[in-house]
Design a protein around this motif. Sequence first.
Motif, PDB file in Angstrom:
ATOM      1  N   MET B 128       0.810  -1.203   0.000  1.00  0.00           N
ATOM      2  CA  MET B 128       0.000   0.000   0.000  1.00  0.00           C
ATOM      3  C   MET B 128       0.847   1.259   0.000  1.00  0.00           C
ATOM      4  N   ASN B 129       0.285   2.257  -0.640  1.00  0.00           N
ATOM      5  CA  ASN B 129       0.958   3.536  -0.790  1.00  0.00           C
ATOM      6  C   ASN B 129      -0.152   4.495  -1.201  1.00  0.00           C
ATOM      7  N   ASP B 130      -0.229   5.621  -0.523  1.00  0.00           N
ATOM      8  CA  ASP B 130      -1.315   6.560  -0.838  1.00  0.00           C
ATOM      9  C   ASP B 130      -1.315   6.951  -2.307  1.00  0.00           C
ATOM     10  N   ALA B 131      -0.139   6.906  -2.876  1.00  0.00           N
ATOM     11  CA  ALA B 131      -0.040   7.300  -4.289  1.00  0.00           C
ATOM     12  C   ALA B 131      -0.886   6.384  -5.171  1.00  0.00           C
ATOM     13  N   TYR B 132      -1.033   5.110  -4.785  1.00  0.00           N
ATOM     14  CA  TYR B 132      -1.852   4.201  -5.587  1.00  0.00           C
ATOM     15  C   TYR B 132      -3.297   4.697  -5.601  1.00  0.00           C
ATOM     16  N   ARG B 133      -3.708   5.176  -4.437  1.00  0.00           N
ATOM     17  CA  ARG B 133      -5.085   5.638  -4.319  1.00  0.00           C
ATOM     18  C   ARG B 133      -5.319   6.829  -5.247  1.00  0.00           C
ATOM     19  N   ARG B 134      -4.356   7.730  -5.264  1.00  0.00           N
ATOM     20  CA  ARG B 134      -4.485   8.898  -6.126  1.00  0.00           C
ATOM     21  C   ARG B 134      -4.696   8.479  -7.580  1.00  0.00           C
ATOM     22  N   LEU B 135      -3.992   7.414  -7.939  1.00  0.00           N
ATOM     23  CA  LEU B 135      -4.102   6.886  -9.296  1.00  0.00           C
ATOM     24  C   LEU B 135      -5.558   6.624  -9.667  1.00  0.00           C
TER      25      LEU B 135
END
Lengths: 346, 346
Positions: B128-135
């Motif tokens: 998990m990485n918040d950046a994935y969510r932004r994607l």
Amino acid sequence: MPTKIEDVARRAGVSTATVSRVLSGKPYVSDELRQRVLGAVNTLNYRPSRVARSLRVQRSSIIGLIVSDIQNPFFTAVVRAIEDTAYQNKFSVFLCNSDEDVGKETMYLDLMLAEHVAGVIISPTAGMNDAYRRLVEERVPAVAIDRRITNVAIDSVLVDNVGAARQLVTHLIEQGHSRIGAVLGTPASSTGEERLRGYLDALHAHGLPVEQDLIRTGMPRILEGHAMMRELLQLPKPPTAVFTGNALLTIGALRAIHSSGLRFPDDIAMAAFDEMDWMFFVKPALTVVAQPTYDLGRLAVELLLKRMDEPDRPIEEVVLAAHVHYRESSKWRVPNANGANHQKEG
Amino acid sequence: MPTKIEDVARRAGVSTATVSRVLSGKPYVSDELRQRVLGAVNTLNYRPSRVARSLRVQRSSIIGLIVSDIQNPFFTAVVRAIEDTAYQNKFSVFLCNSDEDVGKETMYLDLMLAEHVAGVIISPTAGMNDAYRRLVEERVPAVAIDRRITNVAIDSVLVDNVGAARQLVTHLIEQGHSRIGAVLGTPASSTGEERLRGYLDALHAHGLPVEQDLIRTGMPRILEGHAMMRELLQLPKPPTAVFTGNALLTIGALRAIHSSGLRFPDDIAMAAFDEMDWMFFVKPALTVVAQPTYDLGRLAVELLLKRMDEPDRPIEEVVLAAHVHYRESSKWRVPNANGANHQKEG
DNA sequence: AACAAAATTGTAATCGTTTTCACACTGTCT
DNA sequence: AGACAGTGTGAAAACGATTACAATTTTGTT
């Protein structure tokens, strides 16, 4: 949906000019507005569009990198160095794999020009390509790595291939070999040509004859290396030693030697270009020249950055020395009944 | 200096709109003007600015690719496949190396969003990485490869790691081993975790105890693999077989085994993840699971293209089978005095 | 206090495309 | 003849930033 600079400006109660100034760290912005802007940027989670920026300022912060074979460990090591150095200088890397195909290379170069990259680093597939010329015509900073471009003058960082090859082959000669096979990349690329030249230099210096049959060139890939080595071994009078001109060719040649059940240095001696991670496992240990991969990549980026700053500086060509590791695969060889083996002292 | 669409328009005596229509093959242009425009484009050697185009149409034809280690031959093989498939579909690839570093990965993802790439393919460093969510928030088509993202649901193409690891370890057990070391990547990544799970599954299925001392995890790199393997060998009661969980770890482990002068399968048996080019040279031959690298890359691009066409299609997760090559390094083992060796039939 | 210089801020032009819209010109059908 | 549906074309408005320029305020110098 993506927030634009105008949204930030509105929320901070300022103009877009001010937002832009804050974001690019320009002077002449009061602390108060700076804070307001930064706050707005934060809450809106604003990220400026690089595309718009590139269009406006007419350059991006992307370095285009074209390598001729991404599966060649030599190049991945160089790529690694380039990536690291670019990252340290706030640039990012746009990597393409030309796959030793001039058409693909041209297409990627065009793409990079169209994409307005800040600069290009390339390991050219061939000595000349009209696309290289376009590069300098449009004044795009560019650096050639590993291989030379003859088409047009550009910065390059190369390795002393002639010297390294000469050292390797000289060493084989000194170990008592006179019939030395060569498995090389195509002479259309400067590396292929120069490594061949080093080989010939060494033979000439020792007054040895050149046998065309012993010299094989082709695409620098595993399959071709394997085929070339097999041809050498199937010669009526096979060489007593072999010199391979690149990592992939070495793997192919090793495979051919291995599958004919030969062992070095006694059945055949070997000296190769490029050190690889797993070579500790090859027994007896392989004599190789280790190329300065990291320096190569680092210097390429540094040269590129210098040219961006000073577009009119004189063309620079850096030639790095490679380091030979003498190991068992090329050791002194007991002369056998196999062939005419002009013994020399080593 | 670079020619713009306006120059072409002027030279052809038409409007920029017409030039644009001709160039993008739109209908409603008379043959005569089409010829004139094409002529002008040719003589001026005009190449439209992709940057301007991207800004206007709000998407590019670039696929962003983030791999976690460009020096891992598994990934270069996948990169190769992705590049090929992208090229066939008129996309080009913007490759970055996150180097197993979450910070770098985040930075590159941000960059890609800012760069308005058409889609992203990523081998995530962590689950998990918040950046994935932004994607997904910004509705950028994205595909995870090799490793799973737990953060948020996205298309992925994975390998059946649990199954492959279980097969490999089961095989070792059937060859008579009960104390099997594991040299694995960190369980923070799904590959590390799943390969460990496969290992444990196999032990449980055969009623064998789990010894924590025999399980080592760390960064999936050569250095760490070497260190972990050395630790295993220095145990008061070292394992009689070892399972390594990735190409780089395998190289490291091989080096450790090699430098302690041990040989498999008699001193220690071995079964590894990832087939590599040069493995023919390892003697006795290494039992490995070969991952379907090319398919992995190809499918990733295909999934990405599908999502670009249909942004609202259901999330798809493709799991590919890996293929085990049983070879000498794990062959039936003569029990020795070394340790408690619960013999089973194989 | 008067004036020049420097610091802040905003307005609007610009980068090079694509694309909407309006307009003009065909034919074709009532 | 008038209405209507295509075609073919260009003018001008986006896209989202940067920045030249101008307007205003502050500061510094005599």
